[in-house]
Structure formats: C-alpha cells, structure tokens
Design an enzyme around this catalytic site. Sequence first.
Site, mmCIF file in Angstrom:
data_model
loop_
_atom_site.group_PDB
_atom_site.id
_atom_site.type_symbol
_atom_site.label_atom_id
_atom_site.label_comp_id
_atom_site.label_asym_id
_atom_site.label_seq_id
_atom_site.Cartn_x
_atom_site.Cartn_y
_atom_site.Cartn_z
ATOM 1 N N PRO A 74 0.851 -1.464 0.009
ATOM 2 C CA PRO A 74 0.108 -0.060 0.037
ATOM 3 C C PRO A 74 0.788 1.174 -0.041
ATOM 4 O O PRO A 74 2.068 1.437 0.379
ATOM 5 C CB PRO A 74 -0.752 -0.142 1.298
ATOM 6 N N GLU A 75 0.153 2.360 -0.061
ATOM 7 C CA GLU A 75 0.549 3.592 -0.122
ATOM 8 C C GLU A 75 1.390 3.874 1.300
ATOM 9 O O GLU A 75 0.681 3.515 2.252
ATOM 10 C CB GLU A 75 -0.552 4.758 -0.513
ATOM 11 N N ALA A 76 2.558 4.310 1.504
ATOM 12 C CA ALA A 76 3.062 4.817 2.313
ATOM 13 C C ALA A 76 3.393 3.700 3.431
ATOM 14 O O ALA A 76 3.183 3.873 4.780
ATOM 15 C CB ALA A 76 2.376 5.984 3.240
ATOM 16 N N ALA A 116 -4.710 5.373 -0.143
ATOM 17 C CA ALA A 116 -5.278 5.252 1.162
ATOM 18 C C ALA A 116 -6.773 5.543 1.540
ATOM 19 O O ALA A 116 -7.372 5.822 2.434
ATOM 20 C CB ALA A 116 -4.580 6.439 2.069
ATOM 21 N N LYS A 128 4.765 10.969 -5.633
ATOM 22 C CA LYS A 128 3.351 11.255 -5.555
ATOM 23 C C LYS A 128 3.541 12.921 -6.305
ATOM 24 O O LYS A 128 3.936 13.669 -5.895
ATOM 25 C CB LYS A 128 2.692 11.339 -4.491
#
EC number: 3.5.5.4
Length: 386
Positions: free
Chosen positions: A103-105, A250, A191
């Site tokens: 996932p993101e981050a 997210a 991003k």
Amino acid sequence: MSSVSTSSSIAPNSGIVNSNPTVEEPTAVAEKLRDMALVPNPAVTEPPLFAEVDMGADASAPTVRATVVQAATVFYDTPATLDKAERLLAEAASYGSQLVVFPEAFIGGYPRGSTFGVSIGNRTAKGKEEFCKYHAAAIDVPGPELERLAAMAAKYKVHLVMGVIERDGYTLYCTVLFFDPQGHFLGKHRKVMPTALERIIWGFGDGSTIPVFDTPVGKIGAAICWENRMPLLRTAMYAKGVEIYCAPTADSRDVWQASMTHIALEGGCFVLSANQFCRRKDYPPPPDYVFSGTEEDLIPESVVCAGGSVIISPSGAVLAGPNYEGEALISADLDLGEVARAKFDFDVVGHYARPEILSLVVKDHPMAPVSFASASENPHKRPHLP
C-alpha cells in the site's frame, strides 16, 4: 489457460502483528503466520489450492501471478514494519506470486487523522515535534532500508512494488519503489500532487519520476491514491505502455472501486490497488497520536481504514477483492493476452487518439530548485587573475 483469483482475510482480532513484535514468542509468531496464509496450508504432496475461473484465455499468452498486500504499518517503527513486510512477502511468494504490491506509505506510515498542529498562520510546538518523529520514520533513497527491500525481492524472487515515505534532506515525499527479482532497484515514482493537508507534510514529485518499467512480467508503473484521478498523468503512463498499473492508495471508500474499474477500461491494463487495513490500535495511543475530530469516538478496535484492495482486468472484470474484512493477501493470475484484446476495442493513445485535435506535452526532466554552473559554463564570470 485460466485466470484465477483468491483472497483471504486475517481475522480482525487475531493480533497478527502487534506494535512491538519483538516480545512475541517464536511459537506465537509461527501460529500467526499460518493464520495469514492466502489459502489453507496444503499437504506436502499437494499444490496450493486456488479457485479457478475460466476466462477463455489463450494458452500461449504469458500469465503472471500477482498479489496486493492489505496490511497496516507498525507506526513510528520502521524496523518492525520492514520485518512485517518481509513476513508478508515470504507468504505471498510461497504461493507463487511473481509480483507483490504494497500500500501507499507502508514504510513510514500514512498519518491518518493527524493535523501536525497546522492552521493558517500558525504551527504548534507539538505539531513540529510530531513532524520530527514522522521524519525520523521515513527512509532515504538510496539508504539501508532500500538495500534491505532489494535483498527481500532477491530472496523471494519477486517483482516488488513498495509504498514508502521518502526522506530527501528535510522534505518528505510519498513514493513508490520498484525492485526486480534479482534485487535490483529499478527506480521510483514520487506522488506528483499530494491531497489536501498532505501538501503540508509531503513535497511534490515532478515529471522525472513517472516511470514505466519493461519487465519480464509486463510493463509496470504506479500512481498513488488521488493522483489516479488526474487524466493527464494517466495519459502519460498509457503513452509509456503500462500494462500492469499499480495504484497504492489510502482511499477505502466504495467510490474508489469505480475509479479503478474506469482506469482498467480506459488504459486497457490490469489495475492492482493496495490499501492498508488499520484499526485505532495500529497507531500510537493518545496523547502521543490524536485523530483530530474523531478521537473521542474511537476505541482501540475501531477501523480507521477499511482496505478495499482489488485487482481488475483490462476488460473491467474484478479478479480479486475488494476486501474490507481485515489484513489480507489478495491474488490473481493475470493473463497478459487480455491487454491486446482490450486494446483492440479501445487504445486510448493509439487508434482512439486524435493528435491533430488533442495532445499532451510531459516535462520529464528533474526540476531542481538550485543548480550550480562551473566558471567554464558561465560566460559572465571573470577569469581568475594571478
């Protein structure tokens, strides 16, 4: 050839990974890893069990087994998060996954609910301290954490797509890193447009980090969360030939699924969206960490991000997910022949483009805030006199 999809949720209260995994006994860890299995552990003499769905695929087309990881960061504890990432990667690889998307981050954490003490014209001392801790949890690229991720990709022989918070001096970026199964770092995507308050804590990427990598399992690229809603960014990726479009996010809302299906159809590509599944207890307790505006309504078991990770084919068919039940490994077999079949109907930057009417210019060079020129490059600088 058939396309397959599987998914399995971790029980929400199973306590698979706590915020201090070093205190767990080896037996307990082993039991938790068994619980995290994508499918039930098969007998030694039997292959893993996958539910098959006949998609009418061409037997000569290459097929790639892909997994999206739906799991929470160990917040403010990057070493523990890397340990968790390796356990998840090992589990995915044990079921034959060739491509694994996080996932993101995931490394560094998504600071959900935090304001960092910011209001127009003011920053609080507590918010600055919070940023200091968040900055410390981020990683340098290159750096030791990147080297460990590369070693993981090589150890488990997978293409790895990992969401991280990248530290570049004192500016942070929400970034995706790409690795091949030999442990080579292929590159990164930053991003390009953080959303809302994200703009306070993350810098903006530029056109130099919108890569699409031509790999043995297909052409892979990524866009993060709401930048997936930017038509021109998507067009740039389509023009680079993306076939496996990774969308770490997210956003766990139902409407996110509509965006993912649209991108798959628009781009004629597979879309792999990975999100975290988080409960309040996955973040530090108050007052160390506060979910602004909602903290009083939360208990440790409250879900603060419900996941929704999904894999979608170029025809818009959902191959696996979306999952809203808990931490999970969500997998599908990708028949790359579907890309050509979808492009026959609609090739957004090919036969369906109208360049005499519509065109796009992408500035794909780095945009450095400071550059230095030597004396030989500066005609206005006086030569040194003896």
